[in-house]
Scaffold this active site. Structure first.
Site, PDB file in Angstrom:
ATOM      1  N   ARG A 197     -12.914  -2.039   1.453  1.00  0.00           N
ATOM      2  CA  ARG A 197     -12.185  -1.944   2.725  1.00  0.00           C
ATOM      3  C   ARG A 197     -12.999  -1.345   3.870  1.00  0.00           C
ATOM      4  O   ARG A 197     -12.883  -1.814   5.001  1.00  0.00           O
ATOM      5  CB  ARG A 197     -10.874  -1.166   2.522  1.00  0.00           C
ATOM      6  CG  ARG A 197      -9.895  -1.908   1.614  1.00  0.00           C
ATOM      7  CD  ARG A 197      -8.531  -1.251   1.556  1.00  0.00           C
ATOM      8  NE  ARG A 197      -7.799  -1.367   2.791  1.00  0.00           N
ATOM      9  CZ  ARG A 197      -7.664  -0.395   3.683  1.00  0.00           C
ATOM     10  NH1 ARG A 197      -8.188   0.802   3.470  1.00  0.00           N
ATOM     11  NH2 ARG A 197      -6.991  -0.593   4.789  1.00  0.00           N
ATOM     12  N   CYS A 219     -27.192  -3.063  -2.231  1.00  0.00           N
ATOM     13  CA  CYS A 219     -28.316  -3.401  -1.363  1.00  0.00           C
ATOM     14  C   CYS A 219     -27.822  -3.932  -0.028  1.00  0.00           C
ATOM     15  O   CYS A 219     -28.079  -5.097   0.338  1.00  0.00           O
ATOM     16  CB  CYS A 219     -29.192  -4.439  -2.052  1.00  0.00           C
ATOM     17  SG  CYS A 219     -29.769  -3.887  -3.641  1.00  0.00           S
ATOM     18  N   ARG A 278       0.818  -1.223   0.000  1.00  0.00           N
ATOM     19  CA  ARG A 278       0.000   0.000   0.000  1.00  0.00           C
ATOM     20  C   ARG A 278       0.846   1.265   0.000  1.00  0.00           C
ATOM     21  O   ARG A 278       0.430   2.287  -0.544  1.00  0.00           O
ATOM     22  CB  ARG A 278      -0.968  -0.025   1.182  1.00  0.00           C
ATOM     23  CG  ARG A 278      -0.337   0.209   2.523  1.00  0.00           C
ATOM     24  CD  ARG A 278      -1.294  -0.120   3.633  1.00  0.00           C
ATOM     25  NE  ARG A 278      -1.700  -1.516   3.546  1.00  0.00           N
ATOM     26  CZ  ARG A 278      -2.883  -1.981   3.899  1.00  0.00           C
ATOM     27  NH1 ARG A 278      -3.776  -1.176   4.404  1.00  0.00           N
ATOM     28  NH2 ARG A 278      -3.169  -3.259   3.792  1.00  0.00           N
TER      29      ARG A 278
HETATM   30  N1  PLP Z   1       4.181  -9.048   1.922  1.00  0.00           N
HETATM   31  C1  PLP Z   1       3.224  -9.934   2.228  1.00  0.00           C
HETATM   32  C2  PLP Z   1       3.585 -11.369   2.355  1.00  0.00           C
HETATM   33  C3  PLP Z   1       1.906  -9.514   2.401  1.00  0.00           C
HETATM   34  O1  PLP Z   1       0.955 -10.399   2.689  1.00  0.00           O
HETATM   35  C4  PLP Z   1       1.594  -8.132   2.252  1.00  0.00           C
HETATM   36  C5  PLP Z   1       0.222  -7.625   2.433  1.00  0.00           C
HETATM   37  O2  PLP Z   1      -0.660  -8.198   2.924  1.00  0.00           O
HETATM   38  C6  PLP Z   1       2.630  -7.251   1.910  1.00  0.00           C
HETATM   39  C7  PLP Z   1       3.905  -7.740   1.766  1.00  0.00           C
HETATM   40  C8  PLP Z   1       2.386  -5.795   1.718  1.00  0.00           C
HETATM   41  O3  PLP Z   1       1.996  -5.214   2.853  1.00  0.00           O
HETATM   42  P1  PLP Z   1       1.759  -3.654   2.974  1.00  0.00           P
HETATM   43  O4  PLP Z   1       0.665  -3.300   2.060  1.00  0.00           O
HETATM   44  O5  PLP Z   1       1.437  -3.486   4.386  1.00  0.00           O
HETATM   45  O6  PLP Z   1       3.048  -2.984   2.614  1.00  0.00           O
END
Ligand code: PLP
Length: 425
Positions: free
Chosen positions: A324, A354, A289
């Site tokens: 989310r 809905c 993210r």
């Molecule tokens: N690495 C793994 C194995 C993950 O499952 C995730 C997200 O769920 C990430 C990296 C990325 O995480 P973030 O979006 O918190 O950076």
């Protein structure tokens, strides 16, 4: 003067380079979003391509500053599995983490060299493992004993596969339970005792070459101390050449959120590795993210405004394009795209589905919302497109990349024909 004040009011939640233009409208990647809504329709995901590139470069620069050249930044592609995004990050020299065979196919399509791809997953199928091995995926992250056995079978006799072992350090950062993954009881990876047994088995394998350990303790983390605690917890599992410490850096979903800077996050991980595990380690990190969330906004059209006990501003999307808020109670903000100054009427931004839970933003402040307005929710670049679905037969939105005032559709809008495309009757 009023406009100058409004410009300074745009917060860090919006994509880098966003501004309020001379017409008083939000501009992303140099494109007026009201014009984009008119041209491409709504809902639509709008992404500032330069923002993606800038964050990728920041991560690489920070890792090189704090860890030298033996570091690797992976795009955790589950956050935005879209061919154009894979292409951007491949061009920026990142590596890539995929969680399934489908993401692997997209990463390859987006131009990632297989050697720079890591495959994760607690329930990889034998077919996915065979596909990954056949594609030449550089690293497969073994999650559990069955996964280990299945992978050993998928590697042809005489061949070898680089692997890492996913471990659970038993650290629970302060984030939502649903996005916390490194605690003692979790479906991901092996606990520390089982990890020792798996390490012994991997070291004895002639097909699986254990490079080191992987962990990902969760997402949307603001306190950096958890990452050090996690490194401390795995230190006694042995000495390995490589460590992958996952993702986790939190992002600003609202103007009030102040996540750590990319540099501080990378420094915390690199310092922990150097001080606790040694100076000569290969260090991989996997931001998801933090690479993509703030690069994107979603555009909606206001359909109805209902003033009752609360004011409900209902738009033409909802839980089919941003799940989310309903999955984790995630908090977003919203604004009318040509009336962005702070303040306004207290409203709930509701979707068209809905379900009572289909509220995208509770307690938004909007200026005089009316049907026909373009409404924008910032920070939807992560897990918007990724989790989009067809609930209530709603076609999924397009993804539009903007750069230097030019826009291009990189994923087209779904059609009603698409909705029936797999039907055999
Ligand atoms: N690495 C793994 C194995 C993950 O499952 C995730 C997200 O769920 C990430 C990296 C990325 O995480 P973030 O979006 O918190 O950076």
């Amino acid at each position: 003067m009023a406009r100058a004040m409004a410009v300074t009011a745009l917060s860090h939640v919006y994509p880098l380079g966003s501004r309020i233009n001379e017409a008083g409208r939000l501009e992303v990647g140099g494109c007026d979003v009201v014009r984009l809504a008119d041209e491409y329709g709504t809902p639509a995901y709008v992404v500032a391509e330069d923002d993606l590139r800038a964050r990728a470069r920041n991560f690489r620069a920070a890792l090189s500053t704090h860890h030298g050249e033996s570091g690797e930044v992976l795009f955790a592609s589950k956050a935005f599995p879209c061919t154009a995004a894979y292409r951007v990050f491949a061009e920026e020299g990142l590596s890539c983490d995929v969680a399934t065979g489908g993401e692997l196919a997209l990463a390859l399509r987006g131009g990632f060299p297989p050697a720079r791809i890591y495959l994760h997953g607690n329930a990889k199928s034998p077919a996915e493992l065979r596909e990954a091995v056949a594609a030449g995926v550089g690293t497969i992250v073994v999650d559990n004993f069955d996964d280990l056995d299945n992978l050993a079978e998928a590697v042809p006799a005489g061949a070898t596969q680089r692997v890492m072992l996913r471990v659970r350090p038993g650290v629970k950062p302060s984030t939502h339970d649903f996005i916390s993954t490194g605690q003692v009881d979790s479906k991901f990876g092996l606990g520390l005792d089982d990890a020792r047994a798996a390490i012994d088995r991997l070291r004895a394998s002639d097909r699986l070459q254990l490079a080191g350990l992987h962990m990902h303790i969760g997402s949307q983390i603001f306190e950096l101390a958890s990452f050090r605690k996690a490194v401390e917890a795995i230190a006694h599992l042995g000495d390995f050449p490589a460590y992958n410490l996952g993702g986790g850096l939190g992002v600003a979903y609202t103007a009030q959120d102040e996540p750590p800077a990319i540099d501080a996050y990378v420094e915390a991980k690199a310092t922990a590795v150097r001080e606790i595990l040694g100076a000569d380690k290969h260090l991989a990190i996997e931001p998801g993210r933090a690479l993509v969330a703030n690069a994107g906004v979603t555009l909606y059209r206001v359909m109805t405004v209902k003033r009752d006990l609360s004011t409900y501003v209902s738009v033409d999307g909802g839980m089919s394009d941003n799940l989310r808020p309903m999955l984790y109670g995630a908090v977003y903000e919203a604004a009318i795209a040509d009336r962005l100054s702070p303040g306004g009427e207290l409203c709930h931004v509701a979707g068209k589905h809905c379900e009572s839970s289909d509220v995208i933003v509770r307690d938004a402040h909007l200026h005089d919302p009316r049907p026909g307005d373009v409404l924008v929710t910032p920070a939807t670049g992560a897990y918007g497109h990724a989790m989009a679905n067809n609930y209530n037969g709603v076609p999924r939105p397009p993804v539009i990349f903007c750069r230097d005032g030019e826009s291009r559709v990189v994923v087209r809008r779904e059609t009603y024909e698409d909705l029936a495309a797999r039907d055999l009757v």
